[in-house]
Each structure stands twice: as C-alpha cells, then as structure tokens.
Scaffold this motif. Structure first.
Motif, PDB file in Angstrom:
ATOM      1  N   GLY A 199      -7.858  -0.432  -5.912  1.00 19.16           N
ATOM      2  CA  GLY A 199      -9.178  -0.023  -6.391  1.00 19.16           C
ATOM      3  C   GLY A 199     -10.059  -1.226  -6.698  1.00 19.16           C
ATOM      4  O   GLY A 199      -9.775  -2.347  -6.255  1.00 19.16           O
ATOM      5  N   ASP A 200     -11.116  -1.005  -7.502  1.00 15.78           N
ATOM      6  CA  ASP A 200     -12.066  -2.106  -7.695  1.00 15.78           C
ATOM      7  C   ASP A 200     -11.647  -3.021  -8.852  1.00 15.78           C
ATOM      8  O   ASP A 200     -10.718  -2.736  -9.608  1.00 15.78           O
ATOM      9  N   ALA A 217     -11.110  -2.855   2.482  1.00 12.46           N
ATOM     10  CA  ALA A 217     -11.559  -4.213   2.814  1.00 12.46           C
ATOM     11  C   ALA A 217     -11.060  -5.243   1.797  1.00 12.46           C
ATOM     12  O   ALA A 217     -10.755  -6.380   2.136  1.00 12.46           O
ATOM     13  N   GLU A 218     -10.993  -4.827   0.515  1.00 13.03           N
ATOM     14  CA  GLU A 218     -10.615  -5.771  -0.539  1.00 13.03           C
ATOM     15  C   GLU A 218      -9.605  -5.124  -1.479  1.00 13.03           C
ATOM     16  O   GLU A 218      -9.571  -3.889  -1.612  1.00 13.03           O
ATOM     17  N   VAL A 219      -8.833  -5.955  -2.111  1.00 13.15           N
ATOM     18  CA  VAL A 219      -7.888  -5.472  -3.127  1.00 13.15           C
ATOM     19  C   VAL A 219      -7.981  -6.407  -4.336  1.00 13.15           C
ATOM     20  O   VAL A 219      -8.497  -7.535  -4.222  1.00 13.15           O
ATOM     21  N   TYR A 220      -7.487  -5.940  -5.461  1.00 10.15           N
ATOM     22  CA  TYR A 220      -7.422  -6.772  -6.664  1.00 10.15           C
ATOM     23  C   TYR A 220      -5.943  -7.117  -6.830  1.00 10.15           C
ATOM     24  O   TYR A 220      -5.134  -6.252  -7.189  1.00 10.15           O
ATOM     25  N   LEU A 274       0.836  -1.213   0.000  1.00 14.56           N
ATOM     26  CA  LEU A 274       0.000   0.000   0.000  1.00 14.56           C
ATOM     27  C   LEU A 274       0.872   1.265   0.000  1.00 14.56           C
ATOM     28  O   LEU A 274       0.370   2.387   0.085  1.00 14.56           O
ATOM     29  N   GLY A 275       2.189   1.077  -0.085  1.00 21.43           N
ATOM     30  CA  GLY A 275       3.122   2.184   0.118  1.00 21.43           C
ATOM     31  C   GLY A 275       3.033   3.286  -0.931  1.00 21.43           C
ATOM     32  O   GLY A 275       3.198   4.462  -0.614  1.00 21.43           O
ATOM     33  N   ARG A 276       2.772   2.917  -2.192  1.00 20.17           N
ATOM     34  CA  ARG A 276       2.718   3.966  -3.227  1.00 20.17           C
ATOM     35  C   ARG A 276       1.542   4.910  -2.989  1.00 20.17           C
ATOM     36  O   ARG A 276       1.563   6.053  -3.412  1.00 20.17           O
ATOM     37  N   ARG A 277       0.526   4.427  -2.271  1.00 19.02           N
ATOM     38  CA  ARG A 277      -0.598   5.296  -1.905  1.00 19.02           C
ATOM     39  C   ARG A 277      -0.361   5.978  -0.553  1.00 19.02           C
ATOM     40  O   ARG A 277      -0.618   7.171  -0.398  1.00 19.02           O
ATOM     41  N   ASP A 297      -0.721   5.381  -8.579  1.00 16.20           N
ATOM     42  CA  ASP A 297      -0.192   5.071  -7.244  1.00 16.20           C
ATOM     43  C   ASP A 297      -0.978   3.966  -6.541  1.00 16.20           C
ATOM     44  O   ASP A 297      -0.480   3.346  -5.601  1.00 16.20           O
ATOM     45  N   ASP A 298      -2.212   3.715  -6.969  1.00 18.70           N
ATOM     46  CA  ASP A 298      -2.992   2.638  -6.337  1.00 18.70           C
ATOM     47  C   ASP A 298      -2.569   1.251  -6.813  1.00 18.70           C
ATOM     48  O   ASP A 298      -3.082   0.251  -6.324  1.00 18.70           O
ATOM     49  N   MET A 299      -1.681   1.198  -7.789  1.00 16.32           N
ATOM     50  CA  MET A 299      -1.155  -0.106  -8.256  1.00 16.32           C
ATOM     51  C   MET A 299       0.324  -0.195  -7.870  1.00 16.32           C
ATOM     52  O   MET A 299       1.093   0.741  -8.084  1.00 16.32           O
TER      53      MET A 299
END
Ligand SMILES: Cc1cc2nc3c(=O)[nH]c(=O)nc-3n(C[C@H](O)[C@H](O)[C@H](O)COP(=O)(O)OP(=O)(O)OC[C@H]3O[C@@H](n4cnc5c(N)ncnc54)[C@H](O)[C@@H]3O)c2cc1C
Length: 463
Positions: free
Chosen positions: A280-281, A215-218, A156-159, A245-247
């Motif tokens: 994200g979703d 709660a969830e990640v892809y 989660l660091g890039r975010r 940044d979310d990836m």
C-alpha cells in the motif's frame, strides 16, 4: 495438444550437436568445466554431457536423443536448486536452459510469457515498465520456471498467492519428444502437476503467467546488533500477527562476512533484522511499521521504492556462491519458539549461518487457489530457511550439523509438510505435496514419463 512433430533421434553426441542450434558440451571439451557449473557452487555436477538449447526444437531434439541413448534428462534453469539433486549425474544429460531468454509482456492482458532461461530480474524489470509487478521471490537471479514449478513464494504472496497459481499456460517437451502447450483445458492433469509438483514431468520451454498492477511498494530492512536478537524477534512476532495481507514481514539473523560484496556499514558484522514489504502507500506503511521502528534500529532502509527494486531488499547474493542450508515450515510461532530459535542460531550459539530467516506466510498463501495446481497453498504460518557459505569441507560439515541442530530445536513447531523450493535435502513426496497430491502426481508421472526420463531435484517417481 502436440504443436511440433516428434524430433527424429540422432545417433551420437556429434549428430545431436550438428542437429541443434545450441551446443552440446562433452567431457574433455575446453568449455566442459564452465558448462557443468550450477549457480550453487557447493555442488560438483558430473553429467554424461551438457546440452545448451536455444529453441524449443533444440529441447525436443535433446529429449528424443536422451531417450534413444538410454540417458536421463536433468533440466536446469540456473542451478539455484542444484544441491538437492546432487552432482552424480553420469547417467544424465544436463539440459541447461540459460540461452533461452525471451520475455514478452502483454501489458493490456497483464500477462508475461518467458522462456525457460529467464531469471526474475529480467521479467520484473520488463513488467515494471508497464506499471506491472511479478510474483518474483527474494532473489533477482533465480530462474522463473524452476521457482514457479516449485510453488513460488513472493513478497506479494499474502495478497496474490503462490506464483504457481498465477500460471496461465506452460510449453513443455514431454518424454515422448512432443512439445505441448498445456493449460486448464489442454492436458489439464499435466498442467495441474507442473504447478507445484516440480520438474519431474518434462522440460518446460516457456511459461505464461499473470502480472499485477503495482508500481511502488513501501519496503526495506531494519537492522539492530545481534545482541538484541531475543528482544527484537519477540517484538517482531507479536507485531507480525496483526499485519494485513498487504504486508509481508521477515524476522532474520544475519552474520555477514568481511568481504567487499557486503556494503561497508554491514561488512563483517552480525545483526538481527526485520524486513517489511507493504503493497500500500507510504502513509499506511509508516503507520504499520511504527511499533518496530520505535525499537530504534541502527540502520533503517524502509521507504517507498519502485516495485522492481523489491528483488534487492533481501540482499540475496546476485552471483554464484557455494550455499548450504535447508528450510522448514512452522505451524505457529509461539514465544517459546523464538527462544528456541535464538538459542540455536543467535548470539553465542556458534551458528555458522550467514542467514536464518523466518518468512511470514498466511493470507492468500494459506488458501487453496481456485483451479490451482498440485501445490496451490502452504498450510503453515511461517517458513524458515537457514543458509551458510561453505568454502571448505569443514565449513560444509559445520553447516550441515547446525541445520540438524536448528531443525531439532524447532521440531515442536514444525509443520508436517515442507516447502519444495526451500528443501535442500531428499524429502519424501508425501511431505512435499501431501499424500493425496503425491498419489495423483505419481499417476500423472506414470502417464507422461513412465520410464522416469526426467530427473528433478525433488523427484516424483512414476506410480
Ligand atoms: C538465493 C536464493 C533465494 C531464493 N529465494 C526464493 C524465494 O524467495 N521464494 C521461493 O519460492 N524460492 C526461493 N528460492 C528457491 C528457488 O526458487 C528454487 O531453488 C528453484 O528451484 C530455483 O529454480 P532455478 O531454475 O533457478 O534452479 P535450478 O536448480 O536450475 O532448478 C531447480 C529444479 O527446477 C526444475 N526446473 C528448472 N527449470 C526447469 C525447466 N525449464 N523444465 C523443467 N524443470 C525445470 C528442475 O527439476 C530443477 O532440478 C531461492 C533460492 C536461492 C538459492
């Protein structure tokens, strides 16, 4: 601010043993060989004694005892980072925090307070019950405190930045035997130092840090036969450059041993892998990974998963192993650097590594955090880490030699700095922290531990 009185110094190990709730184990005791083990079985730790505290008062008593007995204190959460310190600890008490396992989640305040023996799976699962995520790394059984003191590189660091920058307060026993609760307003210089400066400044008994609603990640991994290493890693490099940044993504070479721990379809085989961690979703994630998916992976596990399952995606060993390796930071990843990587560690290279991974940095990891500590960002685009399993001295020698070869091959792209948590050798402080932060860390060390009582795996020596 001192929140406990200084513990009176006991006279000998048996008085110390009688004084604390936990245990003291000495050479010759039946538990000795088990007590001195580190998670990383490649290191043979031989301390003067092992202390197993159960409370912060126990920790203060051990620290006071060490000071009066002329011993040093080597603090250990799990021993994931034990190789860098080495096993010759005859002048030190090995202070193992593994019995201090308290976890408190403040769901409304979105924080966790965990004691020094807590491992990431414990807090990640407790936080997930409230729909919250941690800045855990790839491994479920790495110690939360040791990881965070060294920076803390998460999926989660890039975010959200390095884990050290999410710390709210730290409870720490300093060399004078005092238990302090430090934060941005109390012992601010010490609070700055422990966030990225490692374990040189005291024995941390607990740490409080922010949690993030998720709660969830892809996320998951795609695997191709290692013969496609060059093609896949080149495509991955170009694809990674455009990711939000979310990836976060990893390019990786894996040579998996033929052992029951490894799932059947992977056992005894070698792969080139791309890992993807998207916050994200699923619809957006699917669109983002489409160019890599189009390369037709033999195995593709990328899917929506609960956030607590993130810690298993990278397939880190979840029990002690004899691992030898080292890391480096890369300023950029050009096409020629991929060629160099594949030549040094890909098919036909004679690589003895179980894994060579290149993790994407950037985003919030690259930005100095407001009010952050000694290391609040990493000024490089990628982090490389190579590791092999050393079951014999011959394997250990082969792995060490190939680490050198790999580092030489990638030297043209190497950053001037390196990352403490991925450093397995003795690295100069200027390279770990940068000259300015290193200078300031040495001053803090001189103020709080002038006699160099605490012996970190990456020591900061008093100014
Ligand atoms: C399989 C594996 C996966 C990893 N994945 C990641 C990752 O994804 N991201 C990342 O950033 N790092 C990662 N690491 C590196 C890891 O974060 C470091 O090795 C870290 O130091 C481990 O902390 P520990 O407490 O488990 O280990 P230990 O060896 O017990 O501790 C390492 C050092 O931390 C200090 N320390 C630990 N506890 C305390 C304490 N209570 N008080 C004071 N000092 C203390 C000491 O100086 C000690 O020498 C990984 C390592 C392994 C082996």
């Amino acid at each position: 601010m001192a929140i406990s009185p200084r513990a009176a110094a006991p006279l000998g190990p048996s008085e110390l043993r009688a004084r604390i709730t936990g245990d003291v184990v000495l050479a010759g005791d039946p538990e000795w060989d088990a007590a001195r083990l580190a998670w990383n079985l490649a290191v043979d730790q031989r301390p003067a004694m092992v202390a197993l505290p159960e409370t912060s008062d126990d920790v203060a008593a051990v620290v006071a005892y060490a000071a009066q007995a002329g011993l040093r204190v080597a603090v250990q959460g799990t021993g994931h980072g034990a190789v860098a310190r080495g096993g010759e600890l005859s002048d030190s008490i090995l202070l193992k925090m593994e019995r201090m396992r308290g976890v408190q989640i403040d769901a409304a305040g979105r924080t966790a307070r965990v004691e020094a023996g807590v491992i990431w799976s414990e807090v990640a699962e407790a936080a997930a019950e409230h729909g919250l995520a941690t800045l855990a790394g790839s491994s479920p059984d790495v110690g939360v405190v040791g990881y965070t003191l060294g920076g803390g590189l998460s999926w989660l660091g890039r975010r959200h930045g390095l884990a050290a920058s999410s710390v709210v307060s730290v409870e720490i026993v300093t060399a004078d035997g005092e238990l302090r609760r430090i934060d941005a307003d109390t012992d601010a210089d010490l609070f700055w130092a422990v966030r990225g400066g490692g374990g040189s400044f005291g024995a941390v008994t607990a740490i409080e840090f922010a949690l993030f609603p998720l709660a969830e990640v892809y996320a998951g991994v795609m695997l191709w036969p290692i013969e496609r290493a060059s093609e896949i890693l080149h495509a991955w490099r170009e694809w990674a450059a455009d990711m939000p940044d979310d990836m976060t993504t990893v390019g990786r070479l894996l040579q998996l041993p033929p052992i029951p721990d490894v799932p059947e379809p992977l056992r005894g085989r070698s792969f080139v892998a791309v890992e993807a961690f998207y916050l994200g979703d699923e619809a957006e994630g699917t669109a983002l990974v489409a160019p890599i998916r189009a390369l037709g992976a033999e195995i593709d596990t990328v899917a929506t998963i609960p956030v607590a399952a993130l810690q298993h995606v990278h397939m880190d060993p979840e029990h002690p192993v004899p691992g030898l390796g080292d890391g480096m930071l890369l300023d950029d990843l050009s096409a020629t650097s991929i060629d160099a990587l594949v030549a040094a560690a890909g098919p036909g290279s004679g690589s003895p590594f179980l894994s060579v991974e290149v993790r994407q940095l950037g985003g919030a990891i690259a930005r100095p955090a407001a009010g952050g500590g000694a290391v609040s960002h990493l000024d490089a685009d990628f982090a490389l880490y190579a590791v092999g399993i050393a079951m014999s001295p011959e394997q250990a020698a082969a792995i060490s030699a190939h680490v050198s070869l790999l580092h030489e091959a990638l030297a043209p792209w190497a950053s001037e700095t390196t990352y403490l948590n991925f450093a397995e050798t003795d690295i100069a402080g200027d390279r770990l922290f940068g000259p300015y932060a290193h200078h300031r860390l040495r001053a803090v060390k001189a103020a709080y531990d002038p006699a160099d009582l605490f012996r970190s795996n990456h020591p900061v020596v008093p100014a």
